[in-house]
Design a protein around this motif. Structure first.
Motif, PDB file in Angstrom:
ATOM      1  N   GLU A 151      51.347  31.232  54.555  1.00  0.00           N
ATOM      2  CA  GLU A 151      51.419  30.171  54.492  1.00  0.00           C
ATOM      3  C   GLU A 151      50.761  29.414  55.781  1.00  0.00           C
ATOM      4  OE1 GLU A 151      55.010  28.474  52.753  1.00  0.00           O
ATOM      5  OE2 GLU A 151      54.401  28.976  50.741  1.00  0.00           O
ATOM      6  N   PHE A 152      50.449  28.084  55.579  1.00  0.00           N
ATOM      7  CA  PHE A 152      49.931  27.414  56.741  1.00  0.00           C
ATOM      8  C   PHE A 152      51.159  26.583  57.466  1.00  0.00           C
ATOM      9  CE2 PHE A 152      45.779  27.278  54.662  1.00  0.00           C
ATOM     10  CZ  PHE A 152      45.141  28.214  55.666  1.00  0.00           C
ATOM     11  N   HIS A 153      52.497  26.768  57.272  1.00  0.00           N
ATOM     12  CA  HIS A 153      53.321  26.413  58.150  1.00  0.00           C
ATOM     13  C   HIS A 153      53.123  27.116  59.585  1.00  0.00           C
ATOM     14  CE1 HIS A 153      55.603  24.713  54.840  1.00  0.00           C
ATOM     15  NE2 HIS A 153      55.772  25.977  54.184  1.00  0.00           N
ATOM     16  N   CYS A 154      52.656  28.351  59.545  1.00  0.00           N
ATOM     17  CA  CYS A 154      52.379  29.239  60.455  1.00  0.00           C
ATOM     18  C   CYS A 154      51.421  30.334  60.055  1.00  0.00           C
ATOM     19  CB  CYS A 154      53.511  29.546  61.433  1.00  0.00           C
ATOM     20  SG  CYS A 154      53.153  31.124  62.496  1.00  0.00           S
ATOM     21  N   ALA A 155      50.294  30.253  60.478  1.00  0.00           N
ATOM     22  CA  ALA A 155      49.084  31.514  60.229  1.00  0.00           C
ATOM     23  C   ALA A 155      48.355  31.634  61.191  1.00  0.00           C
ATOM     24  CB  ALA A 155      48.280  30.843  58.909  1.00  0.00           C
ATOM     25  N   LEU A 156      48.210  32.937  61.715  1.00  0.00           N
ATOM     26  CA  LEU A 156      47.483  33.338  62.714  1.00  0.00           C
ATOM     27  C   LEU A 156      46.241  33.945  62.116  1.00  0.00           C
ATOM     28  CD1 LEU A 156      47.290  33.825  66.158  1.00  0.00           C
ATOM     29  CD2 LEU A 156      47.651  36.388  65.187  1.00  0.00           C
ATOM     30  N   VAL A 157      44.976  33.272  62.586  1.00  0.00           N
ATOM     31  CA  VAL A 157      43.581  33.665  61.703  1.00  0.00           C
ATOM     32  C   VAL A 157      42.676  34.162  63.112  1.00  0.00           C
ATOM     33  CG1 VAL A 157      41.817  32.932  60.480  1.00  0.00           C
ATOM     34  CG2 VAL A 157      44.269  32.248  59.970  1.00  0.00           C
ATOM     35  N   ARG A 158      42.146  35.415  62.994  1.00  0.00           N
ATOM     36  CA  ARG A 158      41.091  35.830  63.503  1.00  0.00           C
ATOM     37  C   ARG A 158      39.798  34.790  63.548  1.00  0.00           C
ATOM     38  NH1 ARG A 158      40.554  40.790  66.089  1.00  0.00           N
ATOM     39  NH2 ARG A 158      42.212  41.727  64.826  1.00  0.00           N
ATOM     40  N   ARG A 159      39.272  34.214  64.441  1.00  0.00           N
ATOM     41  CA  ARG A 159      38.579  33.110  64.334  1.00  0.00           C
ATOM     42  C   ARG A 159      37.069  33.633  63.906  1.00  0.00           C
ATOM     43  NH1 ARG A 159      34.821  30.373  67.624  1.00  0.00           N
ATOM     44  NH2 ARG A 159      34.944  31.814  69.269  1.00  0.00           N
TER      45      ARG A 159
END
Length: 348
Positions: free
Chosen positions: A177-185
């Motif tokens: 969820e986008f409350h907290c989401a680490l994403v490889r750019r």
């Protein structure tokens, strides 16, 4: 770029403005890994924006002010323009953090070559230890155009002691969820940015599915823990944005867009009723504190039923007022005086 942090935190408004300062202080108190911070303000009251700028000077983050209320996905796309790092971590502005929350997410992404990593999400005050989601699943079934869709937040609203120990391990899942989401750019080069047709909900489901379709992986990392601080309370100045953010109109448009995009049966838009009930519950919890004790339980129920009948009309009126004059999106940028990691400023 060699001395730039590996992570850019993009913080956006979930549904209110009044918890932002507290959340930002929690972020800085519990984040040790070097991280560039970009806060996207969606037209909060002017006095709150002034406080954000002062806080940006104190803590060292970049604050971007949009000229109108927009959806979280739109705000995330604006924030992405300011991210040049290897990873971005999307955060809502109503999150509390725990010590060292960011390092495990990056470690998981590095080791597993993950496209997305999410933490153990709690719900409410940290000391209550209530799980919001410990990884999630989704499933499509049936024929395109009439497909069924199901999604699950693992151990939703369970006490953390009810989660089996074997499940509290790093593992792949379908959604975070986008409350907290680490994403490889670099994944954005393959899947594009956030879908701005999703105004209220389904954003995390859509982006996770697009990542999976592109061959990326999504991971749950329980060594990282954050908690989502759901309202109430609200400030009075939160309410116009909250009412638009979760409005019947935005929700119906969102669910129809999501259903069309994934071939789900058209009746999926009936979920708008569920969202309306959630909105009304949150609003009435705020109102209840102002009701006289003399009403008693039965009187409070009568007021609640009346509120539930009137609220959809009020919601529609608020949306009409707020969207009557739809101006082109513009923004202004305030680099905190302590920000030593500022990226190039893209044109609005």
């Amino acid at each position: 770029m060699d001395n730039q942090p590996r992570v850019t935190a993009i913080i956006t408004s979930r549904e209110r403005f009044s918890y932002a300062e507290e959340s930002l202080r929690s972020f800085y108190e519990h984040t040790e890994l070097p991280c560039r911070v970009v806060y996207v303000d969606v037209n909060s009251p002017q006095d709150r924006w002034e406080r954000l700028k002062r806080l940006g000077d104190e803590l060292g983050f970049t604050a971007i002010r949009l000229n109108k209320y927009v959806s979280p996905n739109c705000a995330r796309n604006v924030g992405l323009r300011f991210a040049e790092s290897e990873y971005v971590v999307f955060l809502d502005n109503d999150v509390d953090y725990t010590p060292g929350w960011l390092e495990p997410l990056v470690a998981c992404a590095d080791k597993e070559k993950a496209a997305m990593v999410g933490p153990l999400y709690l719900h409410g005050p940290l000391d209550e230890q209530v799980v919001h989601m410990a990884g999630g699943d989704m499933e499509f079934s049936g024929v395109w155009g009439t497909r069924e869709f199901k999604q699950t937040q693992r151990y939703f609203m369970k006490h953390i002691t009810e989660v089996p120990e074997k499940e509290m391990r790093r593992q792949q899942c379908d959604i975070i969820e986008f409350h907290c989401a680490l994403v490889r750019r670099e994944i954005f080069d393959r899947v594009g940015g956030m879908d701005e047709g999703l105004l209220t909900t389904r954003e995390h489901l859509d982006f996770s599915q697009r990542v999976l379709d592109a061959g990326g992986t999504v991971w749950f990392e329980p060594e990282s823990v954050i908690t989502y601080r759901m309202p109430p309370p609200f400030a009075l100045t939160d309410l116009p944005y909250f009412m638009l953010r979760w409005s019947d109109a935005w929700t119906e448009d969102t669910l129809r867009h999501f259903a069309n995009k994934y071939g789900i049966r058209p009746s999926y838009v009936e979920r708008v009723t569920k969202n309306r009930k959630g909105r009304q519950w949150l609003l009435f919890e705020q109102i209840k504190q102002y009701l006289p004790d003399s009403l008693g339980e039965s009187g409070t129920k009568v007021v609640k039923r009346s509120f539930q009948k009137v609220e959809p009309l009020l919601n529609r009126a608020v949306v009409e007022v707020l969207t009557f004059r739809d101006e082109p999106l513009q923004w202004q940028v305030h680099h905190g005086s302590a920000d030593r990691t500022r990226a190039k400023v893209p044109a609005s």
